[in-house]
Design a protein around this motif. Sequence first.
Motif, mmCIF file in Angstrom:
data_model
loop_
_atom_site.group_PDB
_atom_site.id
_atom_site.type_symbol
_atom_site.label_atom_id
_atom_site.label_comp_id
_atom_site.label_asym_id
_atom_site.label_seq_id
_atom_site.Cartn_x
_atom_site.Cartn_y
_atom_site.Cartn_z
ATOM 1 N N GLY A 1 39.108 -47.018 -55.714
ATOM 2 C CA GLY A 1 38.902 -47.831 -54.518
ATOM 3 C C GLY A 1 38.045 -47.121 -53.494
ATOM 4 N N THR A 2 38.329 -45.836 -53.279
ATOM 5 C CA THR A 2 37.549 -45.043 -52.332
ATOM 6 C C THR A 2 36.109 -44.904 -52.794
ATOM 7 O OG1 THR A 2 39.539 -43.810 -51.696
ATOM 8 C CG2 THR A 2 37.413 -42.800 -51.176
ATOM 9 N N ALA A 3 35.930 -44.626 -54.100
ATOM 10 C CA ALA A 3 34.573 -44.473 -54.643
ATOM 11 C C ALA A 3 33.806 -45.784 -54.567
ATOM 12 C CB ALA A 3 34.649 -43.979 -56.088
ATOM 13 N N SER A 4 34.467 -46.883 -54.891
ATOM 14 C CA SER A 4 33.822 -48.188 -54.806
ATOM 15 C C SER A 4 33.440 -48.515 -53.364
ATOM 16 C CB SER A 4 34.752 -49.271 -55.365
ATOM 17 O OG SER A 4 34.183 -50.552 -55.251
ATOM 18 N N ALA A 5 34.313 -48.133 -52.423
ATOM 19 C CA ALA A 5 34.041 -48.388 -51.005
ATOM 20 C C ALA A 5 32.833 -47.605 -50.525
ATOM 21 C CB ALA A 5 35.266 -48.018 -50.174
ATOM 22 N N LEU A 6 32.789 -46.310 -50.865
ATOM 23 C CA LEU A 6 31.660 -45.499 -50.425
ATOM 24 C C LEU A 6 30.360 -46.006 -51.051
ATOM 25 C CD1 LEU A 6 30.655 -43.106 -48.796
ATOM 26 C CD2 LEU A 6 31.104 -41.632 -50.780
ATOM 27 N N MET A 7 30.436 -46.379 -52.319
ATOM 28 C CA MET A 7 29.261 -46.942 -52.973
ATOM 29 C C MET A 7 28.782 -48.194 -52.235
ATOM 30 S SD MET A 7 28.911 -48.746 -56.721
ATOM 31 C CE MET A 7 29.500 -47.319 -57.606
ATOM 32 N N GLY A 8 29.696 -49.118 -51.968
ATOM 33 C CA GLY A 8 29.328 -50.353 -51.294
ATOM 34 C C GLY A 8 28.794 -50.125 -49.898
ATOM 35 N N THR A 9 29.415 -49.209 -49.166
ATOM 36 C CA THR A 9 28.987 -48.921 -47.803
ATOM 37 C C THR A 9 27.585 -48.338 -47.777
ATOM 38 O OG1 THR A 9 31.248 -48.572 -47.023
ATOM 39 C CG2 THR A 9 29.488 -47.568 -45.734
ATOM 40 N N LEU A 10 27.351 -47.346 -48.624
ATOM 41 C CA LEU A 10 26.033 -46.713 -48.663
ATOM 42 C C LEU A 10 24.961 -47.716 -49.095
ATOM 43 C CD1 LEU A 10 26.922 -43.243 -50.238
ATOM 44 C CD2 LEU A 10 26.349 -43.738 -47.856
ATOM 45 N N GLN A 11 25.311 -48.576 -50.036
ATOM 46 C CA GLN A 11 24.329 -49.542 -50.516
ATOM 47 C C GLN A 11 24.026 -50.600 -49.473
ATOM 48 O OE1 GLN A 11 25.962 -50.824 -54.296
ATOM 49 N NE2 GLN A 11 25.013 -49.131 -55.391
ATOM 50 N N LEU A 12 25.060 -51.096 -48.796
ATOM 51 C CA LEU A 12 24.814 -52.106 -47.762
ATOM 52 C C LEU A 12 24.116 -51.510 -46.549
ATOM 53 C CD1 LEU A 12 28.068 -54.219 -47.948
ATOM 54 C CD2 LEU A 12 25.776 -54.973 -48.487
ATOM 55 N N ALA A 13 24.463 -50.260 -46.203
ATOM 56 C CA ALA A 13 23.789 -49.606 -45.083
ATOM 57 C C ALA A 13 22.312 -49.407 -45.395
ATOM 58 C CB ALA A 13 24.453 -48.265 -44.789
ATOM 59 N N THR A 14 22.021 -49.019 -46.626
ATOM 60 C CA THR A 14 20.623 -48.863 -47.040
ATOM 61 C C THR A 14 19.896 -50.199 -46.960
ATOM 62 O OG1 THR A 14 21.279 -47.088 -48.564
ATOM 63 C CG2 THR A 14 19.107 -48.061 -48.893
ATOM 64 N N GLY A 15 20.567 -51.261 -47.415
ATOM 65 C CA GLY A 15 19.975 -52.586 -47.345
ATOM 66 C C GLY A 15 19.728 -53.035 -45.916
ATOM 67 N N ALA A 16 20.670 -52.730 -45.027
ATOM 68 C CA ALA A 16 20.511 -53.113 -43.620
ATOM 69 C C ALA A 16 19.324 -52.405 -42.984
ATOM 70 C CB ALA A 16 21.794 -52.794 -42.857
ATOM 71 N N VAL A 17 19.171 -51.110 -43.289
ATOM 72 C CA VAL A 17 18.032 -50.359 -42.755
ATOM 73 C C VAL A 17 16.723 -50.926 -43.288
ATOM 74 C CG1 VAL A 17 16.873 -48.112 -42.774
ATOM 75 C CG2 VAL A 17 19.338 -48.235 -42.393
ATOM 76 N N ALA A 18 16.697 -51.228 -44.591
ATOM 77 C CA ALA A 18 15.479 -51.780 -45.187
ATOM 78 C C ALA A 18 15.115 -53.112 -44.540
ATOM 79 C CB ALA A 18 15.666 -51.954 -46.692
ATOM 80 N N MET A 19 16.106 -53.978 -44.319
ATOM 81 C CA MET A 19 15.837 -55.268 -43.672
ATOM 82 C C MET A 19 15.316 -55.075 -42.257
ATOM 83 S SD MET A 19 18.756 -58.006 -44.836
ATOM 84 C CE MET A 19 20.120 -57.063 -44.156
ATOM 85 N N ALA A 20 15.937 -54.127 -41.533
ATOM 86 C CA ALA A 20 15.521 -53.894 -40.152
ATOM 87 C C ALA A 20 14.087 -53.382 -40.090
ATOM 88 C CB ALA A 20 16.478 -52.904 -39.486
ATOM 89 N N VAL A 21 13.734 -52.458 -40.978
ATOM 90 C CA VAL A 21 12.380 -51.890 -40.987
ATOM 91 C C VAL A 21 11.351 -52.970 -41.312
ATOM 92 C CG1 VAL A 21 10.828 -50.308 -42.181
ATOM 93 C CG2 VAL A 21 13.125 -49.558 -41.537
ATOM 94 N N VAL A 22 11.614 -53.751 -42.343
ATOM 95 C CA VAL A 22 10.674 -54.809 -42.714
ATOM 96 C C VAL A 22 10.588 -55.861 -41.615
ATOM 97 C CG1 VAL A 22 10.226 -56.678 -44.370
ATOM 98 C CG2 VAL A 22 10.958 -54.428 -45.194
ATOM 99 N N GLY A 23 11.733 -56.129 -40.954
ATOM 100 C CA GLY A 23 11.737 -57.100 -39.867
ATOM 101 C C GLY A 23 10.810 -56.719 -38.726
ATOM 102 N N VAL A 24 10.670 -55.411 -38.466
ATOM 103 C CA VAL A 24 9.777 -54.942 -37.401
ATOM 104 C C VAL A 24 8.329 -55.321 -37.694
ATOM 105 C CG1 VAL A 24 8.821 -52.859 -36.320
ATOM 106 C CG2 VAL A 24 11.283 -53.046 -36.709
ATOM 107 N N PHE A 25 7.962 -55.295 -38.974
ATOM 108 C CA PHE A 25 6.577 -55.564 -39.354
ATOM 109 C C PHE A 25 6.334 -57.017 -39.771
ATOM 110 C CE2 PHE A 25 7.255 -51.035 -40.071
ATOM 111 C CZ PHE A 25 6.162 -50.487 -39.415
ATOM 112 N N PHE A 26 7.365 -57.856 -39.647
ATOM 113 C CA PHE A 26 7.229 -59.253 -40.067
ATOM 114 C C PHE A 26 6.124 -59.943 -39.271
ATOM 115 C CE2 PHE A 26 8.294 -63.777 -39.731
ATOM 116 C CZ PHE A 26 8.417 -64.110 -41.077
#
Length: 402
Positions: A337-362
């Motif tokens: 559960g802990t490993a799955s949580a950290l995996m999900g958190t890191l992946q969603l955080a990475t996705g959020a950063v990617a969306m934010a960066v691309v959004g700046v240049f939209f």
Amino acid sequence: MTPKFLRLALLLGLLSAIGPFAIDMYLPALPAIGADLKASTSAVQMSLLVFFIATGLGQVVVGPISDMVGRKSPLFVGLVIFAIGGVGAALAPNIEWLVFFRFVQGIGACAGMVVPRAIVRDLHTGTEAAKLMSLLMLVFSVSPILAPLTGSFIIESAGWRAVFWVVTAAALIALVMVMVLQETRPAEQRVGSSLGSALRGYRHLLGDRNFLGLTFIGAFGISSFFVYLSSSSFILIDHYGLSPSLYSVFFSINAVAFIGMSQLTGMLAQRFGLRRVVRTAVCGYAGFMVLLLVVTSFGIDRLDVLATLLFIGYGFLGLVIPSTAVLALEDHGEIAGTASALMGTLQLATGAVAMAVVGVFFNGTSLPMVAGIAGCAVLAFALAQLTLGRRHQATAAEAPAE
């Protein structure tokens, strides 16, 4: 493959899909929401971004809790919170309240994303885990196909607010489904689980290069899809002139590629080994996404070209995501559960950063979106070479799992 195995995959897939359904169903409504609430494009995109941020942060808490109290209770609580957020979003009088209740929805959705992966690890490892994970992805991936189509129909007939009433109803149905789910982490396995063990588990995982490498390969793969999620409705509807219904069909095409290829994961893993599958698939994924960037950079702004190359690239990604998830959790059954949580958190955080960066240049064209997708693909490729190319257990791991 037994009926029980298939039923479990169906149940876990449906629970996993509740959160993504709340994303994909309202994508066709983003321009309409902006017009109705008199909000800017960036403000409307924020309602998508905060959902990912909330889901990522919530998983850090929910994962260890599921190790301490079992898998079912967190699912119950999460679905109730999700339903509350859905009602609030449906009644939101302005963009600020919509963003707030989307955050609440994201907090509730995190349990459905982290707990099913932990249940897979509770029950299986190796090829059997890959088969269950790929079947879970099959059900989970129905969301990007059906949700936008359903959403566009609802939006056209009843308005964008009706979308949130529908996802709230889906959460209530999911609550009934959880009642028939068997607990996979019995009381005797929870004895050593506590806040202290969770912190020790996170510290251990953050020092595990293999776990982090595999997690971020998946993270950048998922991030490329998140970039597509946040920009596609504006580009395809406003730039290419598609109707919400045609946009939904176009959006679904990529999900079909992802689903179809993900179902080959178990068979290919049994024959070639999971690590070889990931190395090969990530090469195809990165190659076609970079090709799309090159073509777009030369001014070829055609919908058919965009559709074809995204279809092929996301097909390869369908092999990468379930395989990296299984490999990352393989050695961490005691803290799944802990490993799955950290995996999900890191992946969603990475996705959020990617969306934010691309959004700046939209800028209303497809180039910033395509550049973001290609950048994520290249990073996933580089990490795959580092993580899977030098792994000291490579010889043993390459053998097909039993």
